[in-house]
Write an enzyme that holds these catalytic residues in place. Structure first.
Site, PDB file in Angstrom:
ATOM      1  N   THR A   1       0.842  -1.201   0.000  1.00 19.31           N
ATOM      2  CA  THR A   1       0.000   0.000   0.000  1.00 19.31           C
ATOM      3  C   THR A   1       0.869   1.241   0.000  1.00 19.31           C
ATOM      4  O   THR A   1       2.013   1.228   0.479  1.00 19.31           O
ATOM      5  CB  THR A   1      -0.870   0.052   1.272  1.00 19.31           C
ATOM      6  OG1 THR A   1      -0.003   0.224   2.418  1.00 19.31           O
ATOM      7  CG2 THR A   1      -1.687  -1.201   1.467  1.00 19.31           C
TER       8      THR A   1
ATOM      9  N   GLY B   1       2.914   4.371   0.673  1.00 23.18           N
ATOM     10  CA  GLY B   1       4.338   4.637   0.756  1.00 23.18           C
ATOM     11  C   GLY B   1       5.177   3.377   0.727  1.00 23.18           C
ATOM     12  O   GLY B   1       6.302   3.380   0.209  1.00 23.18           O
TER      13      GLY B   1
ATOM     14  N   ARG C   1      -2.035  16.135  52.949  1.00 24.40           N
ATOM     15  CA  ARG C   1      -1.436  14.891  53.450  1.00 24.40           C
ATOM     16  C   ARG C   1      -0.578  14.261  52.357  1.00 24.40           C
ATOM     17  O   ARG C   1      -0.884  14.362  51.173  1.00 24.40           O
ATOM     18  CB  ARG C   1      -2.552  13.920  53.854  1.00 24.40           C
ATOM     19  CG  ARG C   1      -2.065  12.689  54.606  1.00 24.40           C
ATOM     20  CD  ARG C   1      -3.251  11.830  55.013  1.00 24.40           C
ATOM     21  NE  ARG C   1      -3.812  11.104  53.874  1.00 24.40           N
ATOM     22  CZ  ARG C   1      -4.905  10.346  53.936  1.00 24.40           C
ATOM     23  NH1 ARG C   1      -5.569  10.243  55.075  1.00 24.40           N
ATOM     24  NH2 ARG C   1      -5.349   9.722  52.866  1.00 24.40           N
TER      25      ARG C   1
ATOM     26  N   GLY D   1      25.245  -0.060  50.093  1.00 25.76           N
ATOM     27  CA  GLY D   1      24.444  -0.827  49.144  1.00 25.76           C
ATOM     28  C   GLY D   1      23.202  -0.096  48.673  1.00 25.76           C
ATOM     29  O   GLY D   1      22.257  -0.723  48.175  1.00 25.76           O
TER      30      GLY D   1
ATOM     31  N   LYS E   1      -6.183 -13.300  14.576  1.00 23.77           N
ATOM     32  CA  LYS E   1      -7.300 -14.202  14.869  1.00 23.77           C
ATOM     33  C   LYS E   1      -7.172 -15.482  14.050  1.00 23.77           C
ATOM     34  O   LYS E   1      -7.421 -16.587  14.556  1.00 23.77           O
ATOM     35  CB  LYS E   1      -8.628 -13.515  14.561  1.00 23.77           C
ATOM     36  CG  LYS E   1      -9.845 -14.448  14.712  1.00 23.77           C
ATOM     37  CD  LYS E   1     -11.149 -13.716  14.482  1.00 23.77           C
ATOM     38  CE  LYS E   1     -12.334 -14.694  14.626  1.00 23.77           C
ATOM     39  NZ  LYS E   1     -13.636 -14.014  14.537  1.00 23.77           N
TER      40      LYS E   1
ATOM     41  N   HIS F   1      15.861   0.310  49.934  1.00 24.52           N
ATOM     42  CA  HIS F   1      14.560  -0.366  49.966  1.00 24.52           C
ATOM     43  C   HIS F   1      13.402   0.629  49.808  1.00 24.52           C
ATOM     44  O   HIS F   1      12.440   0.617  50.572  1.00 24.52           O
ATOM     45  CB  HIS F   1      14.403  -1.195  51.237  1.00 24.52           C
ATOM     46  CG  HIS F   1      15.414  -2.299  51.355  1.00 24.52           C
ATOM     47  ND1 HIS F   1      15.606  -3.241  50.372  1.00 24.52           N
ATOM     48  CD2 HIS F   1      16.304  -2.593  52.328  1.00 24.52           C
ATOM     49  CE1 HIS F   1      16.581  -4.071  50.746  1.00 24.52           C
ATOM     50  NE2 HIS F   1      17.023  -3.694  51.926  1.00 24.52           N
TER      51      HIS F   1
ATOM     52  N   ASN G   1       3.827   5.086  58.081  1.00 24.32           N
ATOM     53  CA  ASN G   1       3.825   6.417  58.672  1.00 24.32           C
ATOM     54  C   ASN G   1       5.227   7.032  58.574  1.00 24.32           C
ATOM     55  O   ASN G   1       6.207   6.375  58.873  1.00 24.32           O
ATOM     56  CB  ASN G   1       3.403   6.348  60.139  1.00 24.32           C
ATOM     57  CG  ASN G   1       1.924   6.036  60.293  1.00 24.32           C
ATOM     58  OD1 ASN G   1       1.083   6.640  59.657  1.00 24.32           O
ATOM     59  ND2 ASN G   1       1.610   5.068  61.173  1.00 24.32           N
TER      60      ASN G   1
ATOM     61  N   VAL H   1      -8.640   5.556   4.026  1.00 28.45           N
ATOM     62  CA  VAL H   1      -9.360   4.364   3.573  1.00 28.45           C
ATOM     63  C   VAL H   1      -8.577   3.725   2.440  1.00 28.45           C
ATOM     64  O   VAL H   1      -8.402   4.340   1.377  1.00 28.45           O
ATOM     65  CB  VAL H   1     -10.787   4.721   3.090  1.00 28.45           C
ATOM     66  CG1 VAL H   1     -11.495   3.462   2.602  1.00 28.45           C
ATOM     67  CG2 VAL H   1     -11.584   5.375   4.207  1.00 28.45           C
TER      68      VAL H   1
END
Length: 534
Positions: free
Chosen positions: A38, A40, A530, A315, A141, A286, A428, A69
């Site tokens: 198709t 290009g 908060r 570390g 499919k 951590h 917390n 299309v």
């Protein structure tokens, strides 16, 4: 039952990314495969001297509407979807002159790249592919009979199959490519849906009824948090936020799942500090900061961040908000460090880090904008949680003094610093800070008073390590990511020697906590915002 081998006699090629296209098409033609193409792609192949049928010869219609299309036609989709051993399907193909298409090669309009480049909405819309995904899904499919290629990297696998199996593609290859094809269209649609959600947010009431998440494999990982867990790192579409997704690894061994998670946490935290204002360094272990500091230079900031918790820093991950220089690099490599991440690095700094062959050095090209909107995703059993990223910045908050004593200018500066850090500490969260550096951090405890006590203990241990005569908490300020439900956490800070507190406020016992602060001689401000980080 479909055969293990599917002969390839005709291929349809329609690609946006034309890298490797001519060589691949020439190799197919040399193996007797008829080529259909198709727009290009057809032009590129014919200019290379290949015999290629224009897709309009299959459909009987020219490309129209600026190419919108061209392939949405039974002449194409019938050839992709027809089940080869179904007599009714074969009769329909014969009656309507529909040739079988055994191989589909499609890569999509570059919507993600257009979006990442920050192009205007109209250009993004024009780069939403319609015919491509439709063909890909049809071929995928019908993968019992059709091989579908959506990635240039799979050209070689197709040719290897054709050579090894007398011009056929194996069932295993077709199945692998079908899975990849559906994942590609899903990821593509997810990028579009997510962009439209942001673009049309004002017109979309409430949360979207459907959610899609897609990404492109950035790196396969040896394992996840633990060796028995599989893992991989994917980049999502859109304008890239500087960080682990934009980073170039200049040296060091392969990054692990935990490295990536911790490095992201470190760089997000250091991005809170404007490099035009100050140098800043964050050390993470951590996923929690164990030391954060500002300084006149990166070296000064690193020394002060390290002093907060030199034991935990071993570390750890080191994040910087400015170009890594030789002076800072030389000091950082003195202790075992897993990762250094910075916007850039000088040539001399790179050479210094290179002496530690396992130490990873990442450069991101910039720091993140702490106010940048975005989304955070987290999986739960059977679903996902989605929320806006925490883009609240303390500099934009109205700090309301609620105690008899107002904080001094020095305390105000440290309170803002401490609250900036608390945003990135797991709840917390309690953060002690003084003179633009953390001196004690309590993270992730089930009760806020425990976090307060741990932070105070950390400050005392840091003083011992530094040979200081008293706890580093003496004269420091304290930030809490959420309100103090009782006065005990605040009193623990006062006992440690803190002089001022910043917290969101909003507890049923705010009056009690304020009275306790006044009795202890503390200055306290409420932010009204908060920063929980679970």
């Amino acid at each position: 039952m479909a055969s293990d081998l599917t002969p390839v006699t005709r291929a349809l090629l329609s690609v946006s990314d034309k890298s490797g296209l001519v060589d691949f098409a020439r190799a197919l033609a040399a193996r007797g495969v008829a080529l259909v193409s198709t727009g290009g792609t057809h032009r590129t192949l014919t200019e290379a001297g290949l015999a290629v049928t224009e897709v309009s010869d299959l459909t009987g219609y020219p490309e129209m509407m600026d190419g919108r299309v061209k392939t949405l036609h039974p002449g194409v989709h019938g050839g992709l979807l027809a089940v080869r051993d179904n007599p009714e399907h074969q009769a329909a193909m014969l009656a309507h002159g529909i040739p079988a298409i055994d191989l589909l090669v499609v890569n999509l309009y570059p919507f993600e790249a257009t979006l990442a480049a920050g192009r205007p909405p109209a250009e993004c819309i024009e780069n939403i592919d319609i015919g491509g995904p439709a063909m890909i899904r049809a071929a995928a499919k019908n993968h019992d009979d059709v091989a579908v290629v959506v990635d240039v990297a799979d050209y070689a696998a197709i040719l290897a199959d054709l050579d090894a199996h007398a011009g056929s593609v194996t069932r295993a290859t077709r199945r692998r490519l079908a899975q990849k094809a559906f994942a590609r269209t899903a990821s593509y649609d997810a990028a579009i849906a997510t962009w439209l959600e942001g673009e049309y947010a004002a017109d979309l009431p409430g949360a979207p009824a459907f959610r899609a998440l897609g990404g492109t494999l950035a790196q396969g990982l040896r394992y996840g948090e633990n060796p028995h867990q599989k893992a991989a790192f994917y980049r999502t579409a859109g304008a890239a936020r500087p960080g682990v997704a934009t980073a170039r690894q200049l040296q060091g061994k392969e990054l692990s799942y935990n490295n990536l998670n911790d490095t992201d946490a470190a760089f997000e935290c250091v991005s809170e500090f404007d490099p035009a204002r100050t140098a800043a360094v964050v050390i993470v272990k951590h996923a929690n900061p164990c030391g954060v500091a500002e300084g006149g230079t990166l070296l000064a900031a690193y020394e002060r961040a390290l002093a907060c918790d030199p034991v935990s820093a071993f570390g750890g991950i080191v994040a910087l908000n400015r170009t890594l220089d030789a002076e800072a690099a030389r000091r950082i490599v003195e202790i075992f460090t897993e990762v250094i991440i910075a916007p850039d690095a000088t040539g001399e700094a790179v050479r210094i880090v290179a002496a530690k062959k396992n130490l990873r050095l990442l450069v991101t090209g910039g720091v993140g904008d702490p106010r940048q909107p975005g989304q955070v995703w987290r999986s739960v059993a059977g679903g996902i949680l989605v929320q806006d990223r925490d883009a609240a910045v303390v500099d934009d908050m109205d700090l309301r003094v609620v105690t008899k004593r107002a904080p001094s200018e020095r305390e105000r500066a440290d309170l803002r610093f401490a609250f900036r850090v608390a945003k990135h500490v797991k709840s917390n969260a309690i953060v002690y800070a003084r003179d633009g550096a953390t001196v004690g951090i309590g993270a992730g405890q089930m009760s806020r008073v425990d976090s307060s006590r741990i932070a105070a203990w950390k400050a005392a241990e840091a003083a011992k390590a530094a040979g200081a005569p008293e706890s580093l908490a003496r004269g420091a300020v304290v930030a809490s990511d959420a309100f103090f439900p009782f006065a005990d956490g605040l009193l623990a800070a006062a006992e440690a020697g803190a002089t001022a507190v910043i917290q969101p406020g909003g507890s049923m016992r705010d009056d009690e906590v304020i009275r306790a602060a006044d009795e202890a001689g503390l200055a306290m401000v409420f932010t009204g915002t908060r920063h929980f980080r679970h």
